[in-house]
Design an enzyme around this catalytic site. Sequence first.
Site, PDB file in Angstrom:
ATOM      1  N   HIS A  95      -0.767   2.562  -3.501  1.00 43.90           N
ATOM      2  CA  HIS A  95       0.616   3.060  -3.596  1.00 43.90           C
ATOM      3  C   HIS A  95       0.807   4.251  -2.657  1.00 43.90           C
ATOM      4  O   HIS A  95       1.487   4.137  -1.656  1.00 43.90           O
ATOM      5  CB  HIS A  95       0.941   3.452  -5.044  1.00 43.90           C
ATOM      6  CG  HIS A  95       2.327   3.980  -5.209  1.00 43.90           C
ATOM      7  ND1 HIS A  95       2.621   5.035  -6.042  1.00 43.90           N
ATOM      8  CD2 HIS A  95       3.508   3.608  -4.636  1.00 43.90           C
ATOM      9  CE1 HIS A  95       3.924   5.273  -5.995  1.00 43.90           C
ATOM     10  NE2 HIS A  95       4.470   4.421  -5.148  1.00 43.90           N
TER      11      HIS A  95
ATOM     12  N   HIS B 181       0.459   7.854 -10.481  1.00 43.54           N
ATOM     13  CA  HIS B 181       1.587   7.118 -11.073  1.00 43.54           C
ATOM     14  C   HIS B 181       1.076   5.938 -11.893  1.00 43.54           C
ATOM     15  O   HIS B 181       1.795   4.999 -12.155  1.00 43.54           O
ATOM     16  CB  HIS B 181       2.539   6.629  -9.974  1.00 43.54           C
ATOM     17  CG  HIS B 181       2.867   7.662  -8.955  1.00 43.54           C
ATOM     18  ND1 HIS B 181       2.266   7.717  -7.717  1.00 43.54           N
ATOM     19  CD2 HIS B 181       3.704   8.712  -9.008  1.00 43.54           C
ATOM     20  CE1 HIS B 181       2.723   8.747  -7.038  1.00 43.54           C
ATOM     21  NE2 HIS B 181       3.595   9.381  -7.792  1.00 43.54           N
TER      22      HIS B 181
END
Length: 178
Positions: free
Chosen positions: A109, A128
């Site tokens: 990510h 996250h």
Amino acid sequence: MKETPCPASCCEQRCDTVKLTRRDLVAATGLGVSGTLLQQVYAAPSGPQDKAYPSLKIADLDSLKPDVPVAFNYPDETSPAVLIRLRAAALGGVGPGNSVVAFSQLCTHKGCPVSYRPERKLMICPCHWSTFDPAKSGQMVIGQASQALPQIQLRVQGNAIYAEGVTGLIFGRHTNML
Ligand code: FES
């Protein structure tokens, strides 16, 4: 068969030329065939590899304890990775019961370092919470990332485990070998 250059405006990678037939194009534009063909035609490559991957000894097989990760860097010193002996067979695994695997530690990510959580048998990003399955070639289970963790290709010779390649593109790179 017609040769069509990669649509370079979609990314910064220099893809190889893609060969398409008229039938491929009709199918890929949605006239009756699933998106699988599109994925095959424009699958993101791991980047051009002008240089060969190094062969790097990571550890001795008999030194590995189940669920205890071993940190290393591959294919160069700026690329953190982790070797894990799982408690069961894994895709791409080597060694006893095909249970030894290795992955880039950089989340696909935004590049935070993922860590292996033995109680869940998953690799989890603290930024996250993207979650990856080391038994399934680093496939993403849930989270913000859209790609699997790059898997380090391993080879066993005698008691030694070597890293000898990477499947997938390491976060932040246009090509794995700089
Ligand atoms: S950097 Fe890993 S989930 Fe965002």
